[in-house]
Design a protein around this motif. Structure first.
Motif, PDB file in Angstrom:
ATOM      1  N   MET A  34       0.836  -1.323  -0.177  1.00  0.00           N
ATOM      2  CA  MET A  34      -0.030  -0.037  -0.082  1.00  0.00           C
ATOM      3  C   MET A  34       0.884   1.158  -0.106  1.00  0.00           C
ATOM      4  N   GLY A  35       0.270   2.419  -0.320  1.00  0.00           N
ATOM      5  CA  GLY A  35       1.240   3.564  -0.495  1.00  0.00           C
ATOM      6  C   GLY A  35       0.289   4.914  -0.323  1.00  0.00           C
ATOM      7  N   TRP A  36       1.048   6.071  -0.294  1.00  0.00           N
ATOM      8  CA  TRP A  36       0.508   7.199  -0.479  1.00  0.00           C
ATOM      9  C   TRP A  36       1.386   8.051  -1.252  1.00  0.00           C
ATOM     10  N   PHE A  37       0.236   8.971  -2.131  1.00  0.00           N
ATOM     11  CA  PHE A  37       1.031   9.718  -2.980  1.00  0.00           C
ATOM     12  C   PHE A  37       0.193  11.239  -2.494  1.00  0.00           C
ATOM     13  N   ARG A  38       0.709  12.486  -3.195  1.00  0.00           N
ATOM     14  CA  ARG A  38       0.133  13.545  -3.049  1.00  0.00           C
ATOM     15  C   ARG A  38       0.377  14.585  -4.210  1.00  0.00           C
ATOM     16  N   GLN A  39      -0.626  15.657  -4.146  1.00  0.00           N
ATOM     17  CA  GLN A  39      -0.477  16.380  -5.267  1.00  0.00           C
ATOM     18  C   GLN A  39      -0.966  17.895  -4.662  1.00  0.00           C
ATOM     19  N   ALA A  40      -0.079  18.713  -5.002  1.00  0.00           N
ATOM     20  CA  ALA A  40      -0.221  20.264  -4.410  1.00  0.00           C
ATOM     21  C   ALA A  40      -0.373  20.711  -5.763  1.00  0.00           C
ATOM     22  N   TRP A  53       3.380  -5.768   1.993  1.00  0.00           N
ATOM     23  CA  TRP A  53       2.208  -6.548   2.484  1.00  0.00           C
ATOM     24  C   TRP A  53       2.774  -7.107   3.838  1.00  0.00           C
ATOM     25  N   ASN A  54       3.989  -7.147   4.178  1.00  0.00           N
ATOM     26  CA  ASN A  54       4.301  -7.879   5.377  1.00  0.00           C
ATOM     27  C   ASN A  54       4.265  -6.774   6.599  1.00  0.00           C
ATOM     28  N   GLY A  55       4.079  -5.277   6.231  1.00  0.00           N
ATOM     29  CA  GLY A  55       3.990  -4.654   7.284  1.00  0.00           C
ATOM     30  C   GLY A  55       5.145  -4.363   7.916  1.00  0.00           C
ATOM     31  N   ILE A  56       6.306  -4.672   7.268  1.00  0.00           N
ATOM     32  CA  ILE A  56       7.738  -4.156   7.838  1.00  0.00           C
ATOM     33  C   ILE A  56       8.227  -3.377   6.894  1.00  0.00           C
ATOM     34  N   THR A  57       8.422  -3.795   5.523  1.00  0.00           N
ATOM     35  CA  THR A  57       9.213  -2.903   4.630  1.00  0.00           C
ATOM     36  C   THR A  57       8.363  -1.698   4.427  1.00  0.00           C
ATOM     37  N   THR A  58       9.182  -0.437   4.659  1.00  0.00           N
ATOM     38  CA  THR A  58       8.667   0.896   4.234  1.00  0.00           C
ATOM     39  C   THR A  58       9.460   1.460   3.544  1.00  0.00           C
ATOM     40  N   THR A  59       9.072   2.545   2.773  1.00  0.00           N
ATOM     41  CA  THR A  59       9.917   3.525   1.920  1.00  0.00           C
ATOM     42  C   THR A  59       9.171   4.855   2.104  1.00  0.00           C
ATOM     43  N   GLY A  66      11.082  10.806   8.723  1.00  0.00           N
ATOM     44  CA  GLY A  66      11.322  11.317  10.098  1.00  0.00           C
ATOM     45  C   GLY A  66      10.260  12.152  10.455  1.00  0.00           C
ATOM     46  N   ARG A  67       9.249  12.477   9.553  1.00  0.00           N
ATOM     47  CA  ARG A  67       7.933  13.063  10.190  1.00  0.00           C
ATOM     48  C   ARG A  67       6.821  12.200   9.854  1.00  0.00           C
ATOM     49  N   PHE A  68       6.879  11.722   8.805  1.00  0.00           N
ATOM     50  CA  PHE A  68       5.413  10.822   8.452  1.00  0.00           C
ATOM     51  C   PHE A  68       5.602   9.402   8.728  1.00  0.00           C
ATOM     52  N   THR A  69       4.703   8.715   9.166  1.00  0.00           N
ATOM     53  CA  THR A  69       4.774   7.283   9.290  1.00  0.00           C
ATOM     54  C   THR A  69       3.631   6.481   8.694  1.00  0.00           C
ATOM     55  N   ILE A  70       3.925   5.533   7.913  1.00  0.00           N
ATOM     56  CA  ILE A  70       2.864   4.674   7.311  1.00  0.00           C
ATOM     57  C   ILE A  70       2.926   3.395   8.186  1.00  0.00           C
ATOM     58  N   SER A  71       1.762   3.160   8.090  1.00  0.00           N
ATOM     59  CA  SER A  71       1.245   1.838   8.923  1.00  0.00           C
ATOM     60  C   SER A  71       0.129   1.234   8.269  1.00  0.00           C
ATOM     61  N   ARG A  72      -0.233  -0.189   8.882  1.00  0.00           N
ATOM     62  CA  ARG A  72      -1.238  -1.026   8.264  1.00  0.00           C
ATOM     63  C   ARG A  72      -1.808  -1.740   9.565  1.00  0.00           C
ATOM     64  N   ASP A  73      -3.130  -1.851   9.429  1.00  0.00           N
ATOM     65  CA  ASP A  73      -3.713  -2.985   9.953  1.00  0.00           C
ATOM     66  C   ASP A  73      -4.638  -3.941   9.174  1.00  0.00           C
ATOM     67  N   ASN A  74      -3.945  -5.017   9.122  1.00  0.00           N
ATOM     68  CA  ASN A  74      -4.547  -5.956   8.136  1.00  0.00           C
ATOM     69  C   ASN A  74      -5.881  -6.651   8.511  1.00  0.00           C
ATOM     70  N   LYS A  76      -8.108  -4.835   9.996  1.00  0.00           N
ATOM     71  CA  LYS A  76      -9.135  -3.866   9.533  1.00  0.00           C
ATOM     72  C   LYS A  76      -9.044  -3.599   8.031  1.00  0.00           C
ATOM     73  N   ASN A  77      -8.204  -4.128   7.290  1.00  0.00           N
ATOM     74  CA  ASN A  77      -8.020  -3.624   5.944  1.00  0.00           C
ATOM     75  C   ASN A  77      -7.833  -2.261   5.773  1.00  0.00           C
ATOM     76  N   THR A  78      -6.973  -1.648   6.763  1.00  0.00           N
ATOM     77  CA  THR A  78      -6.817  -0.170   6.581  1.00  0.00           C
ATOM     78  C   THR A  78      -5.473   0.157   6.738  1.00  0.00           C
ATOM     79  N   VAL A  79      -5.045   1.307   5.914  1.00  0.00           N
ATOM     80  CA  VAL A  79      -3.707   1.727   6.047  1.00  0.00           C
ATOM     81  C   VAL A  79      -3.783   3.173   6.378  1.00  0.00           C
ATOM     82  N   TYR A  80      -2.632   3.542   7.308  1.00  0.00           N
ATOM     83  CA  TYR A  80      -2.631   4.911   7.934  1.00  0.00           C
ATOM     84  C   TYR A  80      -1.296   5.650   7.409  1.00  0.00           C
ATOM     85  N   LEU A  81      -1.519   6.998   7.573  1.00  0.00           N
ATOM     86  CA  LEU A  81      -0.282   7.954   7.134  1.00  0.00           C
ATOM     87  C   LEU A  81      -0.454   8.798   8.346  1.00  0.00           C
ATOM     88  N   GLN A  82       0.397   8.604   9.306  1.00  0.00           N
ATOM     89  CA  GLN A  82       0.489   9.494  10.637  1.00  0.00           C
ATOM     90  C   GLN A  82       1.557  10.752  10.044  1.00  0.00           C
TER      91      GLN A  82
END
Length: 126
Positions: A34-40, A53-59, A66-74, A76-82
């Protein structure tokens, strides 16, 4: 049919925090990156973060590391961006994305390999 529904966007002052959520449906969530993109405004869509998918590898993009954190709860079928320490330059529409292929974590910067949500607006005031 893969469906992605984002929530959690809004207006926040610089230095503040927001957490975006993305509820996914239509296939086995836990098999896909899963991922997040943005467009200004006036800018191209850019990669923000991805998680395998393993909830471990992130980019992360250098601009959010250092400011944003991606996580997932399989469960709940949900991905988060803190998003912490938000800056005015973080203002954008944020899109949740789901990799089209299971158990693959390649070409993660390429928009074409993902399904897309409808986006949620994040506005950071100075």
């Amino acid at each position: 049919q893969v469906q992605l529904v984002e929530s959690g966007g809004g207006l926040v002052q610089a230095g503040g925090s927001l957490r975006l959520s993305c509820a996914a449906s239509g296939r086995t969530f836990s098999n896909y990156a899963m991922g997040w993109f943005r467009q200004a405004p006036g800018k191209e869509r850019e990669f923000v973060a991805a998680m395998a998918w393993n909830g471990i590898t992130t980019t992360y993009a250098d601009s959010v590391k250092g400011r944003f954190t991606i996580s997932r709860d399989n469960a709940k079928n949900t991905v988060y961006l803190q998003m912490n320490s938000l800056k005015p330059e973080d203002t954008a529409v944020y899109y949740c994305t789901a990799h089209k292929r299971p158990f693959v974590y390649s070409s993660i910067y390429s928009p074409s390999i993902y399904y897309w949500g409808q986006g949620t607006q994040v506005t950071v005031s100075s």
